[in-house]
Write a protein that holds these residues in place. Structure first.
Motif, PDB file in Angstrom:
ATOM      1  N   VAL A   1     -16.377  27.040  22.396  1.00 20.02           N
ATOM      2  CA  VAL A   1     -16.925  25.702  22.155  1.00 20.02           C
ATOM      3  C   VAL A   1     -16.671  25.291  20.703  1.00 20.02           C
ATOM      4  N   VAL A   2     -16.847  26.236  19.779  1.00 16.15           N
ATOM      5  CA  VAL A   2     -16.587  25.939  18.361  1.00 16.15           C
ATOM      6  C   VAL A   2     -15.124  25.559  18.158  1.00 16.15           C
ATOM      7  N   MET A   3     -14.212  26.328  18.757  1.00 18.18           N
ATOM      8  CA  MET A   3     -12.789  26.030  18.612  1.00 18.18           C
ATOM      9  C   MET A   3     -12.454  24.661  19.209  1.00 18.18           C
ATOM     10  N   SER A   4     -13.011  24.370  20.375  1.00 21.17           N
ATOM     11  CA  SER A   4     -12.754  23.078  21.020  1.00 21.17           C
ATOM     12  C   SER A   4     -13.276  21.935  20.170  1.00 21.17           C
ATOM     13  N   ASN A   5     -14.457  22.126  19.593  1.00 25.69           N
ATOM     14  CA  ASN A   5     -15.035  21.058  18.783  1.00 25.69           C
ATOM     15  C   ASN A   5     -14.301  20.890  17.455  1.00 25.69           C
ATOM     16  N   ALA A   6     -13.735  21.972  16.942  1.00 28.15           N
ATOM     17  CA  ALA A   6     -12.938  21.856  15.723  1.00 28.15           C
ATOM     18  C   ALA A   6     -11.699  21.001  15.982  1.00 28.15           C
ATOM     19  N   VAL A   7     -11.061  21.234  17.117  1.00 28.74           N
ATOM     20  CA  VAL A   7      -9.895  20.418  17.479  1.00 28.74           C
ATOM     21  C   VAL A   7     -10.312  18.964  17.702  1.00 28.74           C
ATOM     22  N   LEU A   8     -11.447  18.789  18.389  1.00 27.71           N
ATOM     23  CA  LEU A   8     -11.931  17.427  18.621  1.00 27.71           C
ATOM     24  C   LEU A   8     -12.279  16.744  17.305  1.00 27.71           C
ATOM     25  N   GLY A   9     -12.836  17.499  16.363  1.00 30.28           N
ATOM     26  CA  GLY A   9     -13.122  16.929  15.048  1.00 30.28           C
ATOM     27  C   GLY A   9     -11.855  16.466  14.348  1.00 30.28           C
ATOM     28  N   GLY A  10     -10.774  17.233  14.504  1.00 28.64           N
ATOM     29  CA  GLY A  10      -9.508  16.805  13.943  1.00 28.64           C
ATOM     30  C   GLY A  10      -9.003  15.524  14.589  1.00 28.64           C
TER      31      GLY A  10
ATOM     32  N   VAL B   1      -7.730   9.656  14.713  1.00 25.95           N
ATOM     33  CA  VAL B   1      -7.855   8.341  15.364  1.00 25.95           C
ATOM     34  C   VAL B   1      -8.749   7.410  14.567  1.00 25.95           C
ATOM     35  N   GLY B   2      -9.034   7.757  13.321  1.00 25.01           N
ATOM     36  CA  GLY B   2      -9.766   6.852  12.439  1.00 25.01           C
ATOM     37  C   GLY B   2     -11.218   6.674  12.799  1.00 25.01           C
ATOM     38  N   LEU B   3     -11.903   7.757  13.184  1.00 30.50           N
ATOM     39  CA  LEU B   3     -13.334   7.741  13.517  1.00 30.50           C
ATOM     40  C   LEU B   3     -13.642   6.823  14.705  1.00 30.50           C
ATOM     41  N   ASN B   4     -12.797   6.886  15.719  1.00 34.25           N
ATOM     42  CA  ASN B   4     -13.091   6.137  16.933  1.00 34.25           C
ATOM     43  C   ASN B   4     -14.485   6.524  17.430  1.00 34.25           C
ATOM     44  N   PRO B   5     -15.383   5.554  17.690  1.00 30.72           N
ATOM     45  CA  PRO B   5     -16.782   5.886  17.998  1.00 30.72           C
ATOM     46  C   PRO B   5     -16.953   6.722  19.263  1.00 30.72           C
ATOM     47  N   TYR B   6     -16.038   6.598  20.213  1.00 26.30           N
ATOM     48  CA  TYR B   6     -16.155   7.376  21.444  1.00 26.30           C
ATOM     49  C   TYR B   6     -15.833   8.856  21.198  1.00 26.30           C
ATOM     50  N   THR B   7     -14.840   9.110  20.345  1.00 31.23           N
ATOM     51  CA  THR B   7     -14.539  10.497  20.002  1.00 31.23           C
ATOM     52  C   THR B   7     -15.644  11.093  19.131  1.00 31.23           C
ATOM     53  N   VAL B   8     -16.236  10.282  18.263  1.00 33.42           N
ATOM     54  CA  VAL B   8     -17.359  10.746  17.439  1.00 33.42           C
ATOM     55  C   VAL B   8     -18.538  11.133  18.331  1.00 33.42           C
TER      56      VAL B   8
END
Length: 338
Positions: free
Chosen positions: A129-138, A143-150
């Motif tokens: 989960v940590v690894m997945s969230n690190a990639v998602l954080g990248g 994508v310039g802080l797209n609110p849906y990805t945030v």
């Protein structure tokens, strides 16, 4: 200090093939050590949520404008990027601290005797989960802080907290078949409470995604929703969670439930009370950053408190025996299970 024993070539090869099994064969942590390791992972999963909130609330979300490097030419922040770069890069570095805490929990769980596969799996679940969230954080940065990805980034952090809380709980009980302490009707009420809390957290991310704290000083895309209406919906869901908690406490008293579920329900109510006060104060004071940060911390604590109520509804006796301890023959093939 005594002389460090030398490893034979066979032992060195075994350590390279399966370092966890190698450590487990030479170290047996106490149950308290395993519990503390699991608790450290849980604490760090909450800390990373709070520091991530600090990045957003200080407008440092794009302090490092790319990923995995901080800039196109530098792995770390530079003086030209100012305080925002420092804040964003520091939060990235805290991910390594979180990884260390999760790694410590995995090693402790794998080395415990008797061996408990369930604990090791929970530790590895946190790692992935940590690894997945690190990639998602990248991706959030790219994508310039797209609110849906945030929002997805925060929800995955909440999932990490849930897995870490489960592991911490499991270190305090055995591997026997769960024995319910309350009736089915009470269990269903608690599951309704859990579902309402999940919905509350999810709507909270929508409040953030449509609200004024975009995460950076530049123009950032926001969710095309009326922030006031979403905030009111969030408040209604919060009152539903509070009402369910009240109802649960009275039901537990009526059925003369054990002390554990009652105490956990009381703790949840106190956390909800503090969170509600912070929520209303921040709403009527135009969302000061400090209070919003405290509200994010409160969100994590509410989630943990709800899960602890759920855990308190049953007990699990220990069933482990010495036959479960990995022996020399088992260690030789343990690479497939570590």
């Amino acid at each position: 200090m005594g002389r460090v024993p030398k490893m034979t070539p066979a032992e060195a090869l075994s350590a390279l093939r399966n370092p966890l099994a190698f450590i487990a064969a030479r170290w047996t942590p106490t149950p308290r050590t395993v519990r503390r390791a699991a608790l450290a992972a849980l604490v760090m999963s909450v800390v990373i949520v709070v520091t991530g909130g600090a990045v957003r609330l200080t407008g440092s979300g794009l302090g490092c404008p790319t990923w995995p490097k901080c800039t196109d030419d530098s792995l770390t922040t530079t003086s030209a990027m100012g305080v925002h770069g420092v804040i964003e890069f520091t939060n990235r570095m805290l991910t390594y601290v979180l990884c260390a805490a999760v790694g410590w929990a995995i090693i402790a769980a794998r080395s415990e005797k008797p061996y408990r596969r369930s604990l090791t799996r929970l530790g590895w679940a946190q790692f992935w989960v940590v690894m997945s969230n690190a990639v998602l954080g990248g991706i959030v940065v790219l994508v310039g802080l797209n609110p849906y990805t945030v929002a997805a980034h925060f929800l995955l952090s909440s999932a990490l907290i849930a897995v870490a809380a489960v592991m911490w709980q499991r270190t305090q009980e055995g591997d026997g078949t769960p024995q319910p302490l309350v009736g089915r009707a009470v269990q269903q009420l608690v599951w309704f409470l859990v579902a309402a809390t999940v919905l509350l957290i999810a709507v909270g991310t929508v409040v953030t995604g449509s609200g004024p704290h975009a995460g950076d000083s530049s123009e950032i895309e926001r969710m095309p929703l009326d922030w006031e209406n979403v905030s009111k919906l969030h408040a209604v869901l919060a009152w539903i969670v509070v009402t369910l908690t009240f109802a649960l406490w009275f039901v537990l008293k009526a059925v003369d439930a054990p002390k554990g579920p009652l105490d956990r329900t009381r703790d949840l109510f106190l956390v909800l009370l503090a969170q509600g006060v912070i929520g209303y104060v921040q709403y009527f004071t135009n969302l000061p950053e400090v209070l919003v940060g405290l509200h994010m911390l409160g969100s994590a604590l509410v989630w943990i408190a709800v899960l602890r109520v759920l855990f308190a509804l049953r007990e699990r006796p220990g069933t482990a025996s010495l036959a479960d301890v990995p022996g020399p023959a088992t260690e030789a093939t343990a690479g497939t299970r570590a």
